[in-house]
Design an enzyme around this catalytic site. Structure first.
Site, PDB file in Angstrom:
ATOM      1  N   GLY A 137       0.774  -1.236   0.000  1.00  0.00           N
ATOM      2  CA  GLY A 137       0.000   0.000   0.000  1.00  0.00           C
ATOM      3  C   GLY A 137       0.803   1.282   0.000  1.00  0.00           C
ATOM      4  O   GLY A 137       0.339   2.316   0.498  1.00  0.00           O
ATOM      5  N   ASN A 171       1.472   3.210  -2.583  1.00  0.00           N
ATOM      6  CA  ASN A 171       0.755   4.209  -3.395  1.00  0.00           C
ATOM      7  C   ASN A 171      -0.486   4.717  -2.672  1.00  0.00           C
ATOM      8  O   ASN A 171      -0.817   5.907  -2.749  1.00  0.00           O
ATOM      9  CB  ASN A 171       0.400   3.634  -4.757  1.00  0.00           C
ATOM     10  CG  ASN A 171       1.572   3.728  -5.712  1.00  0.00           C
ATOM     11  OD1 ASN A 171       1.911   4.811  -6.159  1.00  0.00           O
ATOM     12  ND2 ASN A 171       2.208   2.601  -5.985  1.00  0.00           N
ATOM     13  N   MET A 198      -4.274  -6.778  -6.733  1.00  0.00           N
ATOM     14  CA  MET A 198      -3.743  -7.822  -7.608  1.00  0.00           C
ATOM     15  C   MET A 198      -4.837  -8.745  -8.144  1.00  0.00           C
ATOM     16  O   MET A 198      -4.756  -9.977  -8.018  1.00  0.00           O
ATOM     17  CB  MET A 198      -2.671  -8.629  -6.855  1.00  0.00           C
ATOM     18  CG  MET A 198      -1.470  -7.784  -6.448  1.00  0.00           C
ATOM     19  SD  MET A 198      -0.718  -6.910  -7.840  1.00  0.00           S
ATOM     20  CE  MET A 198       0.178  -8.259  -8.581  1.00  0.00           C
ATOM     21  N   LEU A 243     -10.137  -7.278 -13.164  1.00  0.00           N
ATOM     22  CA  LEU A 243     -11.533  -6.881 -12.908  1.00  0.00           C
ATOM     23  C   LEU A 243     -12.400  -7.253 -14.103  1.00  0.00           C
ATOM     24  O   LEU A 243     -11.960  -7.183 -15.249  1.00  0.00           O
ATOM     25  CB  LEU A 243     -11.588  -5.385 -12.643  1.00  0.00           C
ATOM     26  CG  LEU A 243     -10.911  -4.983 -11.313  1.00  0.00           C
ATOM     27  CD1 LEU A 243     -10.583  -3.513 -11.294  1.00  0.00           C
ATOM     28  CD2 LEU A 243     -11.793  -5.364 -10.129  1.00  0.00           C
ATOM     29  N   ASN A 276      -5.940   3.560 -12.269  1.00  0.00           N
ATOM     30  CA  ASN A 276      -4.890   2.638 -11.834  1.00  0.00           C
ATOM     31  C   ASN A 276      -3.534   3.307 -12.037  1.00  0.00           C
ATOM     32  O   ASN A 276      -3.393   4.202 -12.870  1.00  0.00           O
ATOM     33  CB  ASN A 276      -4.957   1.365 -12.690  1.00  0.00           C
ATOM     34  CG  ASN A 276      -3.907   0.349 -12.304  1.00  0.00           C
ATOM     35  OD1 ASN A 276      -3.664   0.092 -11.104  1.00  0.00           O
ATOM     36  ND2 ASN A 276      -3.256  -0.254 -13.286  1.00  0.00           N
ATOM     37  N   HIS A 304       0.341   2.164 -13.074  1.00  0.00           N
ATOM     38  CA  HIS A 304       1.087   1.044 -13.636  1.00  0.00           C
ATOM     39  C   HIS A 304       2.569   1.427 -13.702  1.00  0.00           C
ATOM     40  O   HIS A 304       2.898   2.542 -14.133  1.00  0.00           O
ATOM     41  CB  HIS A 304       0.555   0.719 -15.038  1.00  0.00           C
ATOM     42  CG  HIS A 304       1.263  -0.435 -15.665  1.00  0.00           C
ATOM     43  ND1 HIS A 304       1.016  -1.735 -15.292  1.00  0.00           N
ATOM     44  CD2 HIS A 304       2.238  -0.487 -16.604  1.00  0.00           C
ATOM     45  CE1 HIS A 304       1.804  -2.541 -15.993  1.00  0.00           C
ATOM     46  NE2 HIS A 304       2.555  -1.810 -16.793  1.00  0.00           N
TER      47      HIS A 304
HETATM   48  C1  GRF Z   1       3.085  -0.503  -7.750  1.00  0.00           C
HETATM   49  O1  GRF Z   1       4.303  -0.703  -8.390  1.00  0.00           O
HETATM   50  C2  GRF Z   1       2.037  -0.127  -8.758  1.00  0.00           C
HETATM   51  O2  GRF Z   1       2.548   0.565  -9.837  1.00  0.00           O
HETATM   52  C3  GRF Z   1       1.516  -1.468  -9.201  1.00  0.00           C
HETATM   53  O3  GRF Z   1       1.554  -2.280  -8.057  1.00  0.00           O
HETATM   54  C4  GRF Z   1       2.534  -1.801  -7.163  1.00  0.00           C
HETATM   55  C5  GRF Z   1       1.838  -1.587  -5.859  1.00  0.00           C
HETATM   56  O4  GRF Z   1       2.723  -1.195  -4.848  1.00  0.00           O
HETATM   57  N1  GRF Z   1       0.194  -1.335  -9.767  1.00  0.00           N
HETATM   58  P1  GRF Z   1       2.151  -0.560  -3.512  1.00  0.00           P
HETATM   59  O5  GRF Z   1       1.272  -1.621  -2.866  1.00  0.00           O
HETATM   60  O6  GRF Z   1       1.388   0.655  -3.867  1.00  0.00           O
HETATM   61  O7  GRF Z   1       3.354  -0.273  -2.672  1.00  0.00           O
END
Ligand code: GRF
Length: 220
Positions: free
Chosen positions: A26, A28, A109, A112, A126, A128
């Protein structure tokens, strides 16, 4: 005779109610929470409220961070559902019950269903870890190195039923350095993600992102 009451006005126009979907650490999600809490000096998000963090994994470390920010959390394990559609419909039910306007995927993960993407069309975003359309899918850092890319980075995009295909909102590029390995490159991209995602949420919450047909227009 009492004088007429002054007309009351909502002192703060209602904020965009945001849900974040996670499965893991988490970081992000944390960046979005920090932005909304005014903890990122030049990216203050004052028009959005993180109203819910939902995880499909009961012990996702990100849930503890959300609690520190006093954000409501929900755990919705994906096991036991007939299919993806049924599970996703349950997510929608929870999002609706929490009056969510915008859904941010942050390391959620799970693929959808097309139905979910349609229900949340233009309200589902999202992040990426690549400069889309390069390197869709997993292992993006490894593939950027193998391809000899001079630049790598991250992309915030609207989510459509096709994986990593939706309209791009914002990208941030980082250099690939000669002695990079997967870990050093991933760390540089992650730092970029932690600015790019809050900035995208800020723009969206201020109504500065418009969809024209299938194109995103950013108004300054
Ligand atoms: C990040 O690298 C994001 O770009 C990808 O999954 C990862 C999630 O990392 N979609 P976090 O859980 O936000 O640390």
């Amino acid at each position: 005779m009492s004088s007429p009451k002054p007309k009351t006005r909502n002192p703060e126009p209602s904020k965009l109610r945001v849900a974040i979907l996670i499965s893991g650490r988490g970081s992000n999600m944390h960046a979005l929470l920090r932005g909304c809490a005014g903890e990122i000096p030049d990216i203050e998000i004052d028009q959005a409220k993180i109203a819910l963090v939902l995880s499909n994994i009961a012990d996702a470390p990100g849930l503890e961070i959300a609690k520190q920010y006093k954000v409501k959390t929900e755990i919705l394990p994906h096991k036991g559902y007939k299919d993806r559609r049924e599970y996703d419909a349950k997510i929608t039910e929870i999002l609706r019950a929490n009056k969510i306007d915008l859904v941010c995927l942050a390391g959620f993960m799970r693929l959808l269903s097309a139905e979910f993407c349609e229900t949340w069309k233009n309200k589902l975003i999202n992040i990426h870890p690549s400069l889309l359309p390069n390197h869709k899918g997993l292992d993006t850092h490894k593939r950027a190195l193998a391809a000899g890319d001079a630049h790598h980075g991250c992309t915030v995009h609207f989510v459509t039923a096709e994986m990593d295909e939706g309209p791009i909102i914002l990208q941030q590029s980082v250099p690939v350095l000669p002695d990079d390995d997967e870990q050093t490159l991933a760390a540089r991209v992650l730092a970029a993600e932690h600015r790019c995602y809050p900035m995208a949420l800020k723009l969206l919450s201020e109504g500065r992102i418009q969809m024209t047909g299938n194109k995103v227009v950013v108004n300054s």
